[in-house]
Design an enzyme around this catalytic site. Sequence first.
Site, short mmCIF file in Angstrom:
data_model
loop_
_atom_site.label_atom_id
_atom_site.label_comp_id
_atom_site.label_asym_id
_atom_site.label_seq_id
_atom_site.Cartn_x
_atom_site.Cartn_y
_atom_site.Cartn_z
CD GLU A 158 -2.77 -1.28 2.46
OE1 GLU A 158 -2.66 -0.41 3.33
OE2 GLU A 158 -3.63 -2.18 2.51
CD GLU A 274 -4.53 -8.16 1.82
OE1 GLU A 274 -5.40 -7.47 2.39
OE2 GLU A 274 -3.31 -7.90 1.90
C1 XIL Z 1 -5.83 -6.76 8.65
C2 XIL Z 1 -6.02 -7.98 9.57
O1 XIL Z 1 -6.91 -8.87 8.95
C3 XIL Z 1 -6.55 -7.55 10.92
O2 XIL Z 1 -6.59 -8.65 11.81
C4 XIL Z 1 -5.67 -6.45 11.48
O3 XIL Z 1 -6.23 -5.98 12.70
C5 XIL Z 1 -5.52 -5.30 10.51
O4 XIL Z 1 -5.02 -5.80 9.28
N1 XIL Z 1 -5.01 -4.99 3.94
C6 XIL Z 1 -3.90 -5.70 4.33
C7 XIL Z 1 -3.98 -6.61 5.50
O5 XIL Z 1 -2.87 -5.66 3.64
O6 XIL Z 1 -2.77 -6.71 6.18
C8 XIL Z 1 -5.07 -6.19 6.46
O7 XIL Z 1 -5.18 -7.18 7.47
C9 XIL Z 1 -6.37 -6.00 5.73
C10 XIL Z 1 -6.25 -4.91 4.68
#
Ligand code: XIL
Length: 369
Positions: A158, A274
């Site tokens: 990001e 994701e």
């Molecule tokens: C999220 C996790 O799922 C949560 O448990 C944590 O509290 C915050 O991060 N994009 C990403 C991930 O790259 O690392 C994130 O994961 C969700 C959004």
Amino acid sequence: MTTRRTFLNQSALAACALALPVTAEPTITGSQSLKAQAHKRGLLAGCAVGAANLREPDFTQVLIDQYSLVVPENALKFGPLRPSPTEYNFADADALVNFAHDHKMKVRGHNFVWHEQLPAWFAATVTKENAKQILTTHIQTVASRYKGKIQSWDVVNEAINPSDGLPDSLRHSPWLQLIGPEYLELAYRTARQADPHAKLTYNEYGIENENEADRTKRAATLDLLKRLKAANVPIDALGIQSHISAGSGQTWGNGLRDLIAGAQSLGLEVYLTELDVNDDAVLGDDTAARDQQVAAVYRDYLAVALENRAVKSVLTWGITDRHSWLNEVKSHREKMPNRPQRPLPFDPDYKPAPAFFALRDALAHAPHR
Ligand code: XIL
């Protein structure tokens, strides 16, 4: 009249009927699993896993049955790994990597460099003078520990945020402020040295949809990848996070196609890293209807995203609605505290949801890699 032969035939039929369950559940394991269907097309089927999930037998059963790739949800992030400037806590990450190894699954690493989930000590300890040193030591230490065990590493997560208004649309992240734009190159070169066989990935969100904001961010993301490639920075893949939504009017089409083709023309692989479907915008509380809309989004998104053979893996962010980060997100908790999201392939009781079948169909019908 019942002859001996018809009697035997009838008894055999009755025995067969008895052996069948009353309502036949669709088969979803073995050759009918996500990973088997993905494998036939040259794809990997993956998911994010929390260390605590491994203590739940229902969870591990589905994990073993369905997935060929896992990514620790939090355990490899800077904050969770670094309780203090001098300590590393590898317990959760080791448990996940070992579990994957024991069950012949591949592992993604997520992530070395991100503006979130930095430890509390970071702000007071990391300075312009020591930031490069802290970044490179972190990457060397973590990448070396898991060297040879990680299929792909999200080196940077990001880094683009056009609304920050900075040159090249770079995000106003602590790493940018401390090191400058060269933090990106430094991170990738350090990672390549420490683990030469891991596919080094740039991972981004908000680049999936056919809307203006995503269009702008896609262009900036491709520009970043082009600059890195032109400077011979070792980078192998683009991760498209794929946090998408149902009921919000979003669509997927040429913008996404062009992004994937653009990454491909730079010689990169593409991973959907994701995937989940936020259903807060779906009207009406009927669970079955919500599930159908979520499944339709899986179908529509993947129909476009899997067209291109550059896309090598699909990972959902979790496996069951019982454990989804979307339920922790502030906007959801404020708006819909009593309507838990249903974003994932398995429902809260680990039953395959319509999204499971949509995902499996998309994998099964993807062009061969
Ligand atoms: C999220 C996790 O799922 C949560 O448990 C944590 O509290 C915050 O991060 N994009 C990403 C991930 O790259 O690392 C994130 O994961 C969700 C959004």
